[in-house]
Design a protein around this motif. Structure first.
Motif, PDB file in Angstrom:
ATOM      1  N   ALA A   1       0.818  -1.209   0.000  1.00 13.14           N
ATOM      2  CA  ALA A   1       0.000   0.000   0.000  1.00 13.14           C
ATOM      3  C   ALA A   1       0.852   1.259   0.000  1.00 13.14           C
ATOM      4  O   ALA A   1       0.334   2.357  -0.053  1.00 13.14           O
ATOM      5  CB  ALA A   1      -0.923  -0.002   1.224  1.00 13.14           C
ATOM      6  N   GLY A   2       2.174   1.090   0.066  1.00  8.93           N
ATOM      7  CA  GLY A   2       3.041   2.261   0.048  1.00  8.93           C
ATOM      8  C   GLY A   2       3.160   2.908   1.412  1.00  8.93           C
ATOM      9  O   GLY A   2       3.569   4.049   1.531  1.00  8.93           O
ATOM     10  N   PHE A   3       2.802   2.191   2.455  1.00 10.72           N
ATOM     11  CA  PHE A   3       2.845   2.734   3.802  1.00 10.72           C
ATOM     12  C   PHE A   3       4.037   2.124   4.513  1.00 10.72           C
ATOM     13  O   PHE A   3       4.066   0.948   4.791  1.00 10.72           O
ATOM     14  CB  PHE A   3       1.546   2.401   4.526  1.00 10.72           C
ATOM     15  CG  PHE A   3       1.481   2.978   5.909  1.00 10.72           C
ATOM     16  CD1 PHE A   3       1.638   4.329   6.122  1.00 10.72           C
ATOM     17  CD2 PHE A   3       1.252   2.159   6.989  1.00 10.72           C
ATOM     18  CE1 PHE A   3       1.569   4.857   7.385  1.00 10.72           C
ATOM     19  CE2 PHE A   3       1.185   2.681   8.267  1.00 10.72           C
ATOM     20  CZ  PHE A   3       1.337   4.034   8.461  1.00 10.72           C
ATOM     21  N   ALA A   4       5.003   2.924   4.794  1.00  8.46           N
ATOM     22  CA  ALA A   4       6.211   2.441   5.464  1.00  8.46           C
ATOM     23  C   ALA A   4       6.382   3.200   6.768  1.00  8.46           C
ATOM     24  O   ALA A   4       7.087   4.197   6.835  1.00  8.46           O
ATOM     25  CB  ALA A   4       7.419   2.632   4.568  1.00  8.46           C
ATOM     26  N   PRO A   5       5.676   2.791   7.835  1.00  6.21           N
ATOM     27  CA  PRO A   5       5.782   3.494   9.105  1.00  6.21           C
ATOM     28  C   PRO A   5       7.147   3.290   9.735  1.00  6.21           C
ATOM     29  O   PRO A   5       7.893   2.400   9.358  1.00  6.21           O
ATOM     30  CB  PRO A   5       4.702   2.833   9.952  1.00  6.21           C
ATOM     31  CG  PRO A   5       4.596   1.453   9.385  1.00  6.21           C
ATOM     32  CD  PRO A   5       4.849   1.600   7.902  1.00  6.21           C
TER      33      PRO A   5
ATOM     34  N   TYR B   1      -1.799  20.531  12.394  1.00  4.63           N
ATOM     35  CA  TYR B   1      -0.484  21.000  11.957  1.00  4.63           C
ATOM     36  C   TYR B   1       0.049  22.009  12.970  1.00  4.63           C
ATOM     37  O   TYR B   1      -0.730  22.697  13.641  1.00  4.63           O
ATOM     38  CB  TYR B   1      -0.568  21.648  10.572  1.00  4.63           C
ATOM     39  CG  TYR B   1      -1.015  20.702   9.495  1.00  4.63           C
ATOM     40  CD1 TYR B   1      -0.099  19.917   8.811  1.00  4.63           C
ATOM     41  CD2 TYR B   1      -2.355  20.581   9.159  1.00  4.63           C
ATOM     42  CE1 TYR B   1      -0.493  19.043   7.813  1.00  4.63           C
ATOM     43  CE2 TYR B   1      -2.772  19.705   8.170  1.00  4.63           C
ATOM     44  CZ  TYR B   1      -1.835  18.936   7.508  1.00  4.63           C
ATOM     45  OH  TYR B   1      -2.240  18.067   6.525  1.00  4.63           O
ATOM     46  N   GLN B   2       1.357  22.131  13.025  1.00  5.91           N
ATOM     47  CA  GLN B   2       2.000  23.087  13.930  1.00  5.91           C
ATOM     48  C   GLN B   2       2.158  24.471  13.294  1.00  5.91           C
ATOM     49  O   GLN B   2       2.416  25.441  13.997  1.00  5.91           O
ATOM     50  CB  GLN B   2       3.378  22.567  14.361  1.00  5.91           C
ATOM     51  CG  GLN B   2       3.299  21.270  15.148  1.00  5.91           C
ATOM     52  CD  GLN B   2       2.473  21.432  16.413  1.00  5.91           C
ATOM     53  OE1 GLN B   2       2.668  22.354  17.184  1.00  5.91           O
ATOM     54  NE2 GLN B   2       1.515  20.544  16.616  1.00  5.91           N
TER      55      GLN B   2
ATOM     56  N   ASN C   1       3.322  13.240  10.785  1.00  5.06           N
ATOM     57  CA  ASN C   1       3.367  13.119   9.330  1.00  5.06           C
ATOM     58  C   ASN C   1       2.845  11.779   8.826  1.00  5.06           C
ATOM     59  O   ASN C   1       2.031  11.739   7.905  1.00  5.06           O
ATOM     60  CB  ASN C   1       4.787  13.356   8.797  1.00  5.06           C
ATOM     61  CG  ASN C   1       5.150  14.822   8.761  1.00  5.06           C
ATOM     62  OD1 ASN C   1       4.281  15.687   8.693  1.00  5.06           O
ATOM     63  ND2 ASN C   1       6.431  15.116   8.839  1.00  5.06           N
ATOM     64  N   LYS C   2       3.315  10.690   9.388  1.00  5.32           N
ATOM     65  CA  LYS C   2       2.890   9.355   8.924  1.00  5.32           C
ATOM     66  C   LYS C   2       1.392   9.147   9.145  1.00  5.32           C
ATOM     67  O   LYS C   2       0.721   8.539   8.328  1.00  5.32           O
ATOM     68  CB  LYS C   2       3.685   8.239   9.615  1.00  5.32           C
ATOM     69  CG  LYS C   2       5.124   8.161   9.162  1.00  5.32           C
ATOM     70  CD  LYS C   2       5.211   7.640   7.746  1.00  5.32           C
ATOM     71  CE  LYS C   2       6.670   7.510   7.332  1.00  5.32           C
ATOM     72  NZ  LYS C   2       6.817   7.187   5.930  1.00  5.32           N
ATOM     73  N   GLN C   3       0.877   9.657  10.241  1.00  6.67           N
ATOM     74  CA  GLN C   3      -0.560   9.545  10.508  1.00  6.67           C
ATOM     75  C   GLN C   3      -1.361  10.336   9.482  1.00  6.67           C
ATOM     76  O   GLN C   3      -2.374   9.862   8.970  1.00  6.67           O
ATOM     77  CB  GLN C   3      -0.881  10.056  11.914  1.00  6.67           C
ATOM     78  CG  GLN C   3      -0.277   9.232  13.015  1.00  6.67           C
ATOM     79  CD  GLN C   3      -0.384   9.929  14.376  1.00  6.67           C
ATOM     80  OE1 GLN C   3      -0.523  11.153  14.472  1.00  6.67           O
ATOM     81  NE2 GLN C   3      -0.308   9.122  15.427  1.00  6.67           N
ATOM     82  N   ARG C   4      -0.897  11.550   9.177  1.00  6.42           N
ATOM     83  CA  ARG C   4      -1.599  12.376   8.196  1.00  6.42           C
ATOM     84  C   ARG C   4      -1.498  11.762   6.809  1.00  6.42           C
ATOM     85  O   ARG C   4      -2.456  11.803   6.026  1.00  6.42           O
ATOM     86  CB  ARG C   4      -1.037  13.798   8.203  1.00  6.42           C
ATOM     87  CG  ARG C   4      -1.408  14.578   9.461  1.00  6.42           C
ATOM     88  CD  ARG C   4      -1.016  16.038   9.358  1.00  6.42           C
ATOM     89  NE  ARG C   4       0.415  16.241   9.289  1.00  6.42           N
ATOM     90  CZ  ARG C   4       1.188  16.614  10.295  1.00  6.42           C
ATOM     91  NH1 ARG C   4       0.656  16.827  11.486  1.00  6.42           N
ATOM     92  NH2 ARG C   4       2.483  16.777  10.141  1.00  6.42           N
ATOM     93  N   GLN C   5      -0.343  11.177   6.464  1.00  6.62           N
ATOM     94  CA  GLN C   5      -0.187  10.539   5.155  1.00  6.62           C
ATOM     95  C   GLN C   5      -1.133   9.356   5.014  1.00  6.62           C
ATOM     96  O   GLN C   5      -1.709   9.137   3.961  1.00  6.62           O
ATOM     97  CB  GLN C   5       1.256  10.077   4.950  1.00  6.62           C
ATOM     98  CG  GLN C   5       2.221  11.205   4.729  1.00  6.62           C
ATOM     99  CD  GLN C   5       3.679  10.741   4.773  1.00  6.62           C
ATOM    100  OE1 GLN C   5       3.984   9.571   4.937  1.00  6.62           O
ATOM    101  NE2 GLN C   5       4.591  11.697   4.642  1.00  6.62           N
TER     102      GLN C   5
END
Length: 164
Positions: free
Chosen positions: A15-19, A76-77, A53-57
């Protein structure tokens, strides 16, 4: 911690998810009770909070359902530009997105449809069109059905915000 099957790992990688770690991928996001406040009504919701970032992606990718009054809050900060947008790559359900200013006031709302492409580059983005600090994704039609429009506000944590 339970051991993870090779199939789960392969699905995440495909799935392209590399946590950072597999635990990060499967760890549930924190939730917050929030309230959309319009001139006439208050609408209580429960939002998963994606602040990293990973959660938002990852967002709501590969979900097949979303409870009626549930969604995801992207925090976001720093302020995001009007050109910053979201996409629907590997997202299976139609969603509405509300972009919020620093005080939680809705600055724009868009309906996003699932992207059938297996390649992210072929998926459209849905930019805010306005500067924003946070965004909320809900089921498509959520905002229209409740009369929630630009200028209305999301308050979180809800605490007393949704009380009459």
């Amino acid at each position: 911690m339970r051991p993870f099957s090779a199939a789960v790992v392969a699905t995440l990688i495909t799935a392209g998810f590399a946590p950072a770690t597999l635990a990060d991928a499967l760890e549930p996001l924190p939730t917050v009770e929030a309230c959309f406040a319009t001139t006439d009504h208050k609408h209580a919701v429960v939002l998963e909070v994606a602040s990293k970032n990973k959660q938002r992606q990852r967002g709501l990718m590969e979900r097949t359902t979303l409870a009626e009054d549930a969604g995801m809050l992207f925090t976001y900060q720093t302020e995001r530009s009007p050109n910053h947008g979201f996409w629907m790559y590997q997202t299976l359900i139609p969603l509405d997105i509300a972009y919020l200013d620093k005080q939680g006031v809705i600055v724009s709302i868009h309906t996003m449809t699932p992207c059938p492409s297996s390649e992210g580059r072929n998926c459209p983005t849905y930019p805010s069109g306005e500067r924003f600090w946070n965004a909320v994704e809900m089921n498509a039609g959520f905002f229209e059905a409740r009369g929630i429009t630009t200028g209305d506000q999301l308050v979180w944590p809800a605490e007393q915000a949704c009380q009459p």
